[in-house]
Design a protein around this motif. Sequence first.
Motif, short mmCIF file in Angstrom:
data_model
loop_
_atom_site.label_atom_id
_atom_site.label_comp_id
_atom_site.label_asym_id
_atom_site.label_seq_id
_atom_site.Cartn_x
_atom_site.Cartn_y
_atom_site.Cartn_z
N LEU A 66 -11.71 20.08 -0.09
CA LEU A 66 -11.14 18.59 -0.12
C LEU A 66 -12.08 17.99 -1.13
CD1 LEU A 66 -9.76 16.41 1.42
CD2 LEU A 66 -11.77 16.07 2.71
N ILE A 67 -11.41 17.43 -2.31
CA ILE A 67 -12.15 16.72 -3.41
C ILE A 67 -12.19 15.14 -2.96
CG2 ILE A 67 -12.10 16.28 -5.58
CD1 ILE A 67 -12.12 19.35 -4.91
N GLU A 68 -13.51 14.80 -2.87
CA GLU A 68 -13.82 13.55 -2.66
C GLU A 68 -15.29 13.02 -3.51
OE1 GLU A 68 -14.89 13.05 1.55
OE2 GLU A 68 -16.10 15.03 1.51
N GLY A 69 -15.36 11.85 -3.37
CA GLY A 69 -16.43 11.34 -4.42
C GLY A 69 -16.19 11.40 -5.73
N ALA B 141 -8.40 14.01 -1.84
CA ALA B 141 -7.33 14.81 -1.65
C ALA B 141 -7.50 16.16 -1.62
CB ALA B 141 -6.39 14.43 -3.01
N MET B 142 -6.79 17.17 -1.46
CA MET B 142 -6.86 18.54 -1.22
C MET B 142 -6.63 19.12 -2.53
SD MET B 142 -7.79 20.62 1.24
CE MET B 142 -7.22 19.89 2.88
N ALA B 143 -7.49 20.08 -3.03
CA ALA B 143 -7.28 20.71 -4.33
C ALA B 143 -6.10 21.66 -4.23
CB ALA B 143 -8.37 21.48 -4.69
N THR B 144 -5.29 21.65 -5.22
CA THR B 144 -4.09 22.74 -5.45
C THR B 144 -4.33 23.90 -6.21
OG1 THR B 144 -3.22 21.26 -7.11
CG2 THR B 144 -2.57 21.05 -4.66
N GLY B 145 -5.50 23.94 -7.04
CA GLY B 145 -5.68 24.76 -7.90
C GLY B 145 -7.23 25.33 -8.23
N ASP B 146 -7.52 26.39 -8.78
CA ASP B 146 -8.88 26.98 -9.16
C ASP B 146 -9.26 26.67 -10.34
OD1 ASP B 146 -8.86 28.13 -6.31
OD2 ASP B 146 -7.94 29.99 -7.02
N GLY B 147 -10.84 26.38 -10.32
CA GLY B 147 -11.23 26.32 -11.71
C GLY B 147 -12.22 25.44 -12.06
N GLN B 148 -12.69 25.31 -13.18
CA GLN B 148 -13.94 24.18 -13.75
C GLN B 148 -13.16 22.94 -14.29
OE1 GLN B 148 -17.03 25.47 -13.34
NE2 GLN B 148 -17.77 23.48 -13.79
N ALA B 149 -13.27 21.90 -13.69
CA ALA B 149 -12.73 20.56 -13.94
C ALA B 149 -13.33 20.09 -15.34
CB ALA B 149 -12.93 19.66 -13.06
N GLY B 150 -12.53 20.11 -16.28
CA GLY B 150 -13.23 19.52 -17.45
C GLY B 150 -12.79 18.21 -17.78
N TRP B 151 -11.59 17.76 -17.40
CA TRP B 151 -11.02 16.31 -17.99
C TRP B 151 -9.95 15.81 -16.69
CZ3 TRP B 151 -5.80 15.27 -19.24
CH2 TRP B 151 -4.97 16.46 -19.33
N GLY B 152 -9.63 14.75 -17.06
CA GLY B 152 -8.82 14.32 -15.95
C GLY B 152 -7.63 13.08 -16.88
N ARG B 153 -6.69 12.84 -16.32
CA ARG B 153 -5.65 11.94 -16.68
C ARG B 153 -5.52 11.07 -15.78
NH1 ARG B 153 -0.81 14.04 -20.26
NH2 ARG B 153 -2.45 13.98 -21.53
N LEU B 154 -5.46 9.43 -16.03
CA LEU B 154 -5.00 8.33 -15.10
C LEU B 154 -3.55 8.22 -15.46
CD1 LEU B 154 -8.20 6.15 -15.46
CD2 LEU B 154 -6.97 6.73 -13.22
N ARG B 155 -2.69 7.95 -14.49
CA ARG B 155 -1.48 7.72 -14.41
C ARG B 155 -1.08 6.65 -13.60
NH1 ARG B 155 -1.22 13.48 -14.46
NH2 ARG B 155 -0.39 14.54 -16.11
N ASP B 156 -0.20 5.67 -14.11
CA ASP B 156 0.08 4.53 -13.34
C ASP B 156 1.26 5.14 -12.20
OD1 ASP B 156 2.84 4.80 -14.46
OD2 ASP B 156 2.52 3.16 -15.69
N ALA B 157 1.57 4.19 -11.26
CA ALA B 157 2.40 4.96 -10.35
C ALA B 157 3.89 5.31 -10.45
CB ALA B 157 2.65 3.50 -9.06
N ALA B 158 4.31 5.03 -11.85
CA ALA B 158 5.59 5.53 -12.39
C ALA B 158 5.36 6.81 -13.17
CB ALA B 158 6.20 4.42 -13.38
N GLY B 159 3.99 7.38 -13.19
CA GLY B 159 3.77 8.84 -13.84
C GLY B 159 3.48 8.56 -15.29
N VAL B 160 3.38 7.56 -15.81
CA VAL B 160 3.07 7.16 -17.21
C VAL B 160 1.59 7.25 -17.36
CG1 VAL B 160 3.18 5.47 -19.18
CG2 VAL B 160 5.06 5.67 -17.41
N ALA B 161 1.22 8.04 -18.37
CA ALA B 161 -0.24 8.41 -18.64
C ALA B 161 -0.77 7.24 -19.24
CB ALA B 161 -0.37 9.41 -19.70
N VAL B 162 -2.03 6.95 -19.03
CA VAL B 162 -2.51 5.50 -19.33
C VAL B 162 -3.99 5.93 -20.17
CG1 VAL B 162 -3.94 3.61 -18.63
CG2 VAL B 162 -2.09 4.16 -17.06
#
Length: 133
Positions: free
Chosen positions: A122-125, A75-96
């Motif tokens: 472009l963020i991949e891998g 996917a294409m990045a929309t922001g600038d910065g150092q990635a520190g964490w990520g959130r997995l959400r289901d297709a309804a947008g609910v945080a898992v």
Amino acid sequence: MMDMALAIKNARLQAIADGVDAAGQGATFTLYTGPRPASANEAATGTELVALPVPLPFADTIENGVLTGNPMVEAMATGDGQAGWGRLRDAAGVAVMDLDAGEEGSSKPATLPATQIYAGMLIEGVSVVLAEP
């Protein structure tokens, strides 16, 4: 201290995978700057860097207390910065769940080739590996 049987560890990991897949196609893994919130029930903090589509099914394998996720879709990045964490959400947008992020070779559950991200990149891998203690 506690220790669970391997079957229980694998079942817990399957429950996480089922949670990500629960609403069908359209789950996301969003990377943010800064430290992750104390709970996935809290609002996301930091700058949103990129929302990566999660493949369906989320889990490639679950064995020996380790869930290895299928590779994230680029996917294409929309922001600038150092990635520190990520959130997995289901297709309804609910945080898992929330995961610390780091570069490949780190001990973080979510890894990517580089954590410094720029808008338009472009963020991949990106991969996720969850291990039960």
